[in-house]
Design a protein around this motif. Sequence first.
Motif, PDB file in Angstrom:
ATOM      1  N   LEU A 166      38.748  57.118  41.251  1.00  0.00           N
ATOM      2  CA  LEU A 166      39.673  56.721  42.305  1.00  0.00           C
ATOM      3  C   LEU A 166      40.490  57.955  42.684  1.00  0.00           C
ATOM      4  O   LEU A 166      41.475  58.293  42.027  1.00  0.00           O
ATOM      5  N   ALA A 167      40.053  58.625  43.732  1.00  0.00           N
ATOM      6  CA  ALA A 167      40.653  59.913  44.064  1.00  0.00           C
ATOM      7  C   ALA A 167      41.740  59.759  45.115  1.00  0.00           C
ATOM      8  O   ALA A 167      41.588  59.025  46.101  1.00  0.00           O
ATOM      9  N   GLY A 168      42.854  60.450  44.905  1.00  0.00           N
ATOM     10  CA  GLY A 168      43.924  60.535  45.886  1.00  0.00           C
ATOM     11  C   GLY A 168      44.412  59.195  46.366  1.00  0.00           C
ATOM     12  O   GLY A 168      44.770  58.311  45.579  1.00  0.00           O
ATOM     13  N   ASN A 169      44.405  59.006  47.682  1.00  0.00           N
ATOM     14  CA  ASN A 169      44.947  57.788  48.285  1.00  0.00           C
ATOM     15  C   ASN A 169      44.089  56.563  48.044  1.00  0.00           C
ATOM     16  O   ASN A 169      44.472  55.457  48.426  1.00  0.00           O
ATOM     17  N   ASP A 170      42.915  56.734  47.419  1.00  0.00           N
ATOM     18  CA  ASP A 170      42.071  55.573  47.164  1.00  0.00           C
ATOM     19  C   ASP A 170      42.731  54.591  46.204  1.00  0.00           C
ATOM     20  O   ASP A 170      42.307  53.442  46.102  1.00  0.00           O
ATOM     21  N   LEU A 171      43.734  55.043  45.468  1.00  0.00           N
ATOM     22  CA  LEU A 171      44.476  54.111  44.618  1.00  0.00           C
ATOM     23  C   LEU A 171      45.096  53.006  45.450  1.00  0.00           C
ATOM     24  O   LEU A 171      45.317  51.898  44.971  1.00  0.00           O
ATOM     25  N   GLY A 172      45.378  53.308  46.705  1.00  0.00           N
ATOM     26  CA  GLY A 172      45.949  52.296  47.591  1.00  0.00           C
ATOM     27  C   GLY A 172      44.902  51.542  48.374  1.00  0.00           C
ATOM     28  O   GLY A 172      45.247  50.675  49.184  1.00  0.00           O
ATOM     29  N   GLU A 173      43.615  51.871  48.171  1.00  0.00           N
ATOM     30  CA  GLU A 173      42.552  51.210  48.914  1.00  0.00           C
ATOM     31  C   GLU A 173      41.821  50.151  48.099  1.00  0.00           C
ATOM     32  O   GLU A 173      40.790  49.658  48.520  1.00  0.00           O
ATOM     33  N   VAL A 174      42.312  49.849  46.911  1.00  0.00           N
ATOM     34  CA  VAL A 174      41.731  48.761  46.120  1.00  0.00           C
ATOM     35  C   VAL A 174      42.061  47.447  46.819  1.00  0.00           C
ATOM     36  O   VAL A 174      43.226  47.156  47.104  1.00  0.00           O
TER      37      VAL A 174
ATOM     38  N   VAL B 123      50.120  40.291  39.523  1.00  0.00           N
ATOM     39  CA  VAL B 123      50.091  41.175  38.358  1.00  0.00           C
ATOM     40  C   VAL B 123      50.183  42.632  38.796  1.00  0.00           C
ATOM     41  O   VAL B 123      50.920  43.438  38.199  1.00  0.00           O
ATOM     42  N   MET B 124      49.456  42.995  39.841  1.00  0.00           N
ATOM     43  CA  MET B 124      49.456  44.370  40.313  1.00  0.00           C
ATOM     44  C   MET B 124      50.856  44.771  40.788  1.00  0.00           C
ATOM     45  O   MET B 124      51.310  45.890  40.535  1.00  0.00           O
ATOM     46  N   ALA B 125      51.545  43.855  41.460  1.00  0.00           N
ATOM     47  CA  ALA B 125      52.878  44.157  41.958  1.00  0.00           C
ATOM     48  C   ALA B 125      53.900  44.258  40.827  1.00  0.00           C
ATOM     49  O   ALA B 125      54.816  45.084  40.875  1.00  0.00           O
ATOM     50  N   GLN B 126      53.738  43.451  39.800  1.00  0.00           N
ATOM     51  CA  GLN B 126      54.731  43.399  38.723  1.00  0.00           C
ATOM     52  C   GLN B 126      54.458  44.396  37.597  1.00  0.00           C
ATOM     53  O   GLN B 126      55.394  44.956  37.027  1.00  0.00           O
ATOM     54  N   ALA B 127      53.171  44.615  37.269  1.00  0.00           N
ATOM     55  CA  ALA B 127      52.839  45.421  36.083  1.00  0.00           C
ATOM     56  C   ALA B 127      52.009  46.655  36.387  1.00  0.00           C
ATOM     57  O   ALA B 127      51.793  47.475  35.498  1.00  0.00           O
ATOM     58  N   GLY B 128      51.510  46.796  37.613  1.00  0.00           N
ATOM     59  CA  GLY B 128      50.766  47.978  37.970  1.00  0.00           C
ATOM     60  C   GLY B 128      49.262  47.797  37.992  1.00  0.00           C
ATOM     61  O   GLY B 128      48.718  46.779  37.537  1.00  0.00           O
ATOM     62  N   LEU B 129      48.586  48.802  38.529  1.00  0.00           N
ATOM     63  CA  LEU B 129      47.146  48.735  38.735  1.00  0.00           C
ATOM     64  C   LEU B 129      46.379  48.673  37.416  1.00  0.00           C
ATOM     65  O   LEU B 129      45.400  47.925  37.283  1.00  0.00           O
ATOM     66  N   ALA B 130      46.800  49.461  36.414  1.00  0.00           N
ATOM     67  CA  ALA B 130      46.080  49.477  35.133  1.00  0.00           C
ATOM     68  C   ALA B 130      46.116  48.112  34.467  1.00  0.00           C
ATOM     69  O   ALA B 130      45.108  47.651  33.906  1.00  0.00           O
ATOM     70  N   ALA B 131      47.268  47.443  34.505  1.00  0.00           N
ATOM     71  CA  ALA B 131      47.387  46.112  33.902  1.00  0.00           C
ATOM     72  C   ALA B 131      46.509  45.106  34.634  1.00  0.00           C
ATOM     73  O   ALA B 131      45.894  44.233  34.016  1.00  0.00           O
ATOM     74  N   MET B 132      46.439  45.231  35.955  1.00  0.00           N
ATOM     75  CA  MET B 132      45.596  44.315  36.713  1.00  0.00           C
ATOM     76  C   MET B 132      44.132  44.489  36.327  1.00  0.00           C
ATOM     77  O   MET B 132      43.418  43.516  36.094  1.00  0.00           O
ATOM     78  N   PHE B 133      43.661  45.751  36.243  1.00  0.00           N
ATOM     79  CA  PHE B 133      42.264  45.992  35.869  1.00  0.00           C
ATOM     80  C   PHE B 133      41.987  45.491  34.450  1.00  0.00           C
ATOM     81  O   PHE B 133      40.934  44.901  34.186  1.00  0.00           O
ATOM     82  N   ALA B 134      42.893  45.717  33.528  1.00  0.00           N
ATOM     83  CA  ALA B 134      42.704  45.255  32.152  1.00  0.00           C
ATOM     84  C   ALA B 134      42.617  43.742  32.095  1.00  0.00           C
ATOM     85  O   ALA B 134      41.921  43.179  31.246  1.00  0.00           O
ATOM     86  N   GLY B 135      43.308  43.079  33.012  1.00  0.00           N
ATOM     87  CA  GLY B 135      43.318  41.622  33.003  1.00  0.00           C
ATOM     88  C   GLY B 135      42.072  40.987  33.573  1.00  0.00           C
ATOM     89  O   GLY B 135      41.760  39.838  33.244  1.00  0.00           O
ATOM     90  N   ILE B 136      41.330  41.690  34.424  1.00  0.00           N
ATOM     91  CA  ILE B 136      40.159  41.051  35.015  1.00  0.00           C
ATOM     92  C   ILE B 136      38.994  40.987  34.039  1.00  0.00           C
ATOM     93  O   ILE B 136      38.129  40.124  34.163  1.00  0.00           O
ATOM     94  N   ASP B 137      38.973  41.915  33.054  1.00  0.00           N
ATOM     95  CA  ASP B 137      37.885  41.898  32.088  1.00  0.00           C
ATOM     96  C   ASP B 137      38.205  42.898  30.985  1.00  0.00           C
ATOM     97  O   ASP B 137      38.625  44.023  31.280  1.00  0.00           O
ATOM     98  N   PRO B 138      37.997  42.541  29.713  1.00  0.00           N
ATOM     99  CA  PRO B 138      38.282  43.487  28.625  1.00  0.00           C
ATOM    100  C   PRO B 138      37.370  44.707  28.632  1.00  0.00           C
ATOM    101  O   PRO B 138      37.644  45.692  27.947  1.00  0.00           O
ATOM    102  N   HIS B 139      36.271  44.656  29.401  1.00  0.00           N
ATOM    103  CA  HIS B 139      35.342  45.783  29.457  1.00  0.00           C
ATOM    104  C   HIS B 139      35.638  46.707  30.629  1.00  0.00           C
ATOM    105  O   HIS B 139      34.872  47.630  30.901  1.00  0.00           O
TER     106      HIS B 139
END
Length: 319
Positions: free
Chosen positions: A6-14, A159-175
Amino acid sequence: MIEYELAGNDLGEVRFAISPLNELVLSLRTLRDPGRFPLQLPWLRATGPARAGLDLELLGALTNESLWTPDFLTPRPYTPLGRIDDELAALTGTPAGVVRADLAEIHPAMLPPVLLGRPDKVLDRVLATLRDYWEACFEPYWARMRTVLEADVVYRGRVMAQAGLAAMFAGIDPHVRLDDTVLRIRLRSDYSYRTSTAGRGLTLTPSLFSRRGSVPISPEEPPHIMYPARGLGTLWETETTTSPTALVGLIGRVRAQLLRLLETPTSSTELAVRLGVTPTAVNQHLRALRAAGLLISARHGRSILYRRSDLGDRVLRGA
């Protein structure tokens, strides 16, 4: 392992999207191995008679023992709420080379006889059979399925708004794990590639027919993760837990159930599934409870989330 940079501004394109075509194709896994999808057994039983009139040989050939499906049949959706007619129509122009390569990817040793022939003719048969499958087994249930998927998207956004992108990704699947700007998806197989989302973004699609996160087989496909939707256990069940008798007598059964359920912020679409009523009916009750001061609400994107107020807590405890 699959890695998306996820390069540069792509963090905002999820972004999130719901795809009826993805659900239709991924559901073929349940036909091949029902035991892996116990929560979908009620749907399988209900649609058994309708499936009897379908081309089950062709449908079965669209998966393999690893439950992979051809990439061209699960394209990345480009609208938040796709329509099956539009998604099937978009597949009619799939190049013959793509059809041939994707089918060979899931059947490397030999194509099943039902998939042999000119790729354009095979594609026509596949799309016609998928259309029949949709009308027989999905169309009567899609509104309810879509409600669960929409509720999942609302939850992930919160979740993304309250805890951030990493927490959201961790929540969708443990893998699935985000390390700095590299998103890693660990697969059961040794299949691996690394690609950048630069200029393409990343789409997340909740699914009722995924047991874990899955991605396209080919690195040439646009970055796309399909993951298990939250709340799948509520899909074929309604809320049965009773509310306090005194409270039911005061405000009615549905409103008492809503008050009991709203300990945490929840959308009306998710509540409708849990109670087995329409979103319109739920919204009427929610507005009444909010007007009485028993609920508070806040807008999250295009959705409104409700939870009990302090007064609602005291009323419930008193009852």
